[in-house]
Scaffold this motif. Structure first.
Motif, PDB file in Angstrom:
ATOM      1  N   PHE A  11      35.403  50.527  51.610  1.00 47.43           N
ATOM      2  CA  PHE A  11      36.143  49.302  51.285  1.00 47.43           C
ATOM      3  C   PHE A  11      35.270  48.344  50.492  1.00 47.43           C
ATOM      4  CE2 PHE A  11      37.258  44.921  52.712  1.00 47.43           C
ATOM      5  CZ  PHE A  11      38.468  44.812  52.044  1.00 47.43           C
ATOM      6  N   TYR A  12      34.035  48.130  50.917  1.00 49.92           N
ATOM      7  CA  TYR A  12      33.118  47.239  50.201  1.00 49.92           C
ATOM      8  C   TYR A  12      32.812  47.780  48.800  1.00 49.92           C
ATOM      9  CZ  TYR A  12      32.091  44.512  54.434  1.00 49.92           C
ATOM     10  OH  TYR A  12      32.164  43.685  55.532  1.00 49.92           O
ATOM     11  N   MET A  13      32.666  49.096  48.694  1.00 45.94           N
ATOM     12  CA  MET A  13      32.400  49.696  47.391  1.00 45.94           C
ATOM     13  C   MET A  13      33.579  49.500  46.442  1.00 45.94           C
ATOM     14  SD  MET A  13      30.487  53.224  48.616  1.00 45.94           S
ATOM     15  CE  MET A  13      30.368  53.886  46.959  1.00 45.94           C
ATOM     16  N   LEU A  14      34.796  49.624  46.969  1.00 45.38           N
ATOM     17  CA  LEU A  14      35.987  49.419  46.136  1.00 45.38           C
ATOM     18  C   LEU A  14      36.100  47.966  45.693  1.00 45.38           C
ATOM     19  CD1 LEU A  14      38.624  51.610  48.033  1.00 45.38           C
ATOM     20  CD2 LEU A  14      37.547  52.097  45.823  1.00 45.38           C
ATOM     21  N   ILE A  15      35.799  47.055  46.595  1.00 43.42           N
ATOM     22  CA  ILE A  15      35.822  45.637  46.235  1.00 43.42           C
ATOM     23  C   ILE A  15      34.822  45.360  45.116  1.00 43.42           C
ATOM     24  CG2 ILE A  15      35.276  43.306  47.047  1.00 43.42           C
ATOM     25  CD1 ILE A  15      37.962  44.333  48.014  1.00 43.42           C
ATOM     26  N   ALA A  16      33.608  45.882  45.262  1.00 48.94           N
ATOM     27  CA  ALA A  16      32.578  45.683  44.246  1.00 48.94           C
ATOM     28  C   ALA A  16      32.977  46.313  42.917  1.00 48.94           C
ATOM     29  CB  ALA A  16      31.249  46.257  44.732  1.00 48.94           C
ATOM     30  N   ALA A  17      33.481  47.545  42.963  1.00 49.17           N
ATOM     31  CA  ALA A  17      33.852  48.247  41.734  1.00 49.17           C
ATOM     32  C   ALA A  17      35.006  47.543  41.028  1.00 49.17           C
ATOM     33  CB  ALA A  17      34.219  49.691  42.053  1.00 49.17           C
ATOM     34  N   GLY A  18      36.023  47.137  41.785  1.00 49.88           N
ATOM     35  CA  GLY A  18      37.195  46.498  41.188  1.00 49.88           C
ATOM     36  C   GLY A  18      36.869  45.165  40.545  1.00 49.88           C
ATOM     37  N   THR A  19      36.109  44.348  41.227  1.00 52.89           N
ATOM     38  CA  THR A  19      35.778  43.036  40.670  1.00 52.89           C
ATOM     39  C   THR A  19      34.790  43.144  39.509  1.00 52.89           C
ATOM     40  OG1 THR A  19      34.120  42.772  42.434  1.00 52.89           O
ATOM     41  CG2 THR A  19      36.284  41.748  42.779  1.00 52.89           C
ATOM     42  N   CYS A  20      33.859  44.096  39.579  1.00 53.44           N
ATOM     43  CA  CYS A  20      32.935  44.298  38.456  1.00 53.44           C
ATOM     44  C   CYS A  20      33.674  44.787  37.216  1.00 53.44           C
ATOM     45  CB  CYS A  20      31.829  45.285  38.841  1.00 53.44           C
ATOM     46  SG  CYS A  20      30.561  44.611  39.940  1.00 53.44           S
ATOM     47  N   ALA A  21      34.693  45.616  37.421  1.00 51.21           N
ATOM     48  CA  ALA A  21      35.499  46.090  36.292  1.00 51.21           C
ATOM     49  C   ALA A  21      36.233  44.924  35.635  1.00 51.21           C
ATOM     50  CB  ALA A  21      36.495  47.143  36.771  1.00 51.21           C
ATOM     51  N   MET A  22      36.752  44.009  36.448  1.00 53.31           N
ATOM     52  CA  MET A  22      37.429  42.838  35.887  1.00 53.31           C
ATOM     53  C   MET A  22      36.438  41.930  35.172  1.00 53.31           C
ATOM     54  SD  MET A  22      40.466  41.711  38.513  1.00 53.31           S
ATOM     55  CE  MET A  22      39.524  41.822  40.035  1.00 53.31           C
ATOM     56  N   ALA A  23      35.235  41.771  35.749  1.00 56.71           N
ATOM     57  CA  ALA A  23      34.218  40.938  35.110  1.00 56.71           C
ATOM     58  C   ALA A  23      33.818  41.507  33.751  1.00 56.71           C
ATOM     59  CB  ALA A  23      32.993  40.824  36.014  1.00 56.71           C
ATOM     60  N   TYR A  24      33.781  42.827  33.641  1.00 60.39           N
ATOM     61  CA  TYR A  24      33.428  43.477  32.379  1.00 60.39           C
ATOM     62  C   TYR A  24      34.463  43.190  31.294  1.00 60.39           C
ATOM     63  CZ  TYR A  24      32.225  47.192  29.070  1.00 60.39           C
ATOM     64  OH  TYR A  24      31.893  47.890  27.943  1.00 60.39           O
TER      65      TYR A  24
END
Length: 388
Positions: A11-24
């Motif tokens: 769950f934490y990994m998905l949160i990090a991946a999803g928000t980093c993708a949006m930041a990119y």
């Protein structure tokens, strides 16, 4: 490993991946690029705001909806209760007044709202600082997530609010705007008085240090390390609330080295750039040099405090006031590497190290003193902390 812990890590990994993708996907503006065109926001502006809102919304909901996550969640609920009923508390006036205000307007001790308010304000100032102070918002946000700083805001919420304001105030140090710098640090001190340390230290770090000054400073630190018993007694005079608590337990060698790893690696990157890469850069300018020197010297302070003074209670809080500058320094270094091939290689190494660090952080996130796993939400819990 327990199943709920595995699911929480994913769950934490998905949160990090999803928000980093949006930041990119957030695109920076050119120097003279208009945000408004014909009385309406430009397409880029609308998209940037949508992605930023999405990032903030996801991170805020995860933080605000948590239950009993963090090593001091329960302690905060009890402290909030004591502050509300007029009992003895060691927390600062800002926290106490905020708790009384929220509990009064809600007509009860809804500590969930207290955590939500702290999450909102902390995230706001972190993201605001990233947007206005970083040369690359997406890289700074990536570091914020991979270094575990976001997830650590679930712990010691007063401190991480102060840390966000300390990062936010760095802009005014570099602009030599002392009034605004002091104002924001004083505001932060109403929630965690340890932030007052940055008033002299950020100011000192804004000057160019000479080699003999660095050597003298390291010698003094070595003397403090040799006389750590006396230094610890003096520290407990300033912070008597730490007497006879678990905070006085000496951290393990691994934990000490792990906490000092980030500033050490950041200093290695800084040294390589300044002494190898920067002289080849024909676009060298004083503002960039001053910012890099400021961040680099702060990271030296972070390394020194985490090694020579590891025996002090919660010394990591002091180190983080200095080391949080990595979020701005590393993207600045990567941005000004002139050779494209070199920039790609260095960026790849930085990203790989950060990913490895994040994996180790998640692996240790269940341990005592961290308490970030497994994730629980009060939406699915019937338990509440109730005090008479």
């Amino acid at each position: 490993m327990a199943v709920d812990r595995i699911f929480s890590i994913v769950f934490y990994m998905l949160i990090a991946a999803g928000t980093c993708a949006m930041a990119y996907r957030i695109q920076p503006y050119a120097a003279d690029e208009p945000v408004w065109v014909g009385g309406e926001r430009s397409v880029k502006s609308v998209r940037n705001r949508l992605y930023m809102t999405g990032i903030f919304g996801i991170l805020f909901m995860v933080s605000a909806l948590r239950f009993d996550i963090g090593n001091d969640y329960r302690q905060y609920t009890q402290t909030a209760h004591e502050a509300y009923v007029g009992g003895y508390v060691v927390t600062e006036a800002g926290f106490n007044v905020l708790v009384r205000f929220l509990y009064s307007i809600m007509g009860g001790e809804y500590y969930e709202l207290v955590f939500a308010v702290f999450a909102f304000v902390t995230l706001y100032f972190f993201l605001k600082a990233f947007w206005r102070q970083s040369v690359d918002f997406s890289q700074t946000f990536f570091l914020f997530m991979m270094m575990g700083l976001y997830f650590q805001t679930f712990n010691t919420v007063r401190y991480y609010l102060a840390l966000a304001l300390a990062l936010y105030s760095m802009k005014y140090v570099l602009e030599r705007d002392g009034i605004k710098f002091v104002f924001w640090i004083v505001v932060a001190a109403f929630f965690h008085k340890s932030v007052l340390l940055v008033l002299p230290m950020y100011w000192i770090a804004s000057f160019a240090w000479k080699k003999w000054q660095i050597a003298a400073g390291l010698a003094v630190c070595a003397l403090c390390f040799a006389g750590k018993g006396l230094v610890l007694k003096l520290a407990l005079v300033l912070y008597p609330s730490y007497k006879n608590t678990i905070y006085l337990e000496t951290p393990s060698l691994f934990d000490s080295l792990f906490s000092s790893l980030r500033p050490l690696l950041a200093l290695v990157l800084y040294g390589w750039f300044v002494y190898v890469q920067a002289p080849r850069d024909p676009k060298n300018d004083h503002s960039r040099e001053r910012a890099l020197r400021f961040y680099g010297q702060l990271n030296l302070l972070a390394l020194v405090s985490g090694t020579f003074f590891y025996f002090l209670p919660v010394v990591t809080r002091i180190s983080y006031y200095f080391g949080v500058s990595q979020l701005l320094m590393i993207p600045l270094i990567l941005h000004y590497i002139t050779e494209q091939k070199t920039r790609r290689r260095v960026t790849a190494v930085v990203y790989a190290v950060c990913l490895l660090y994040f994996m180790v952080f998640l692996w240790k996130a269940h341990e005592n003193g961290v308490g970030l796993l497994p994730y629980r939400s009060w939406l699915f819990e019937t338990q509440r902390y109730i005090y008479e």
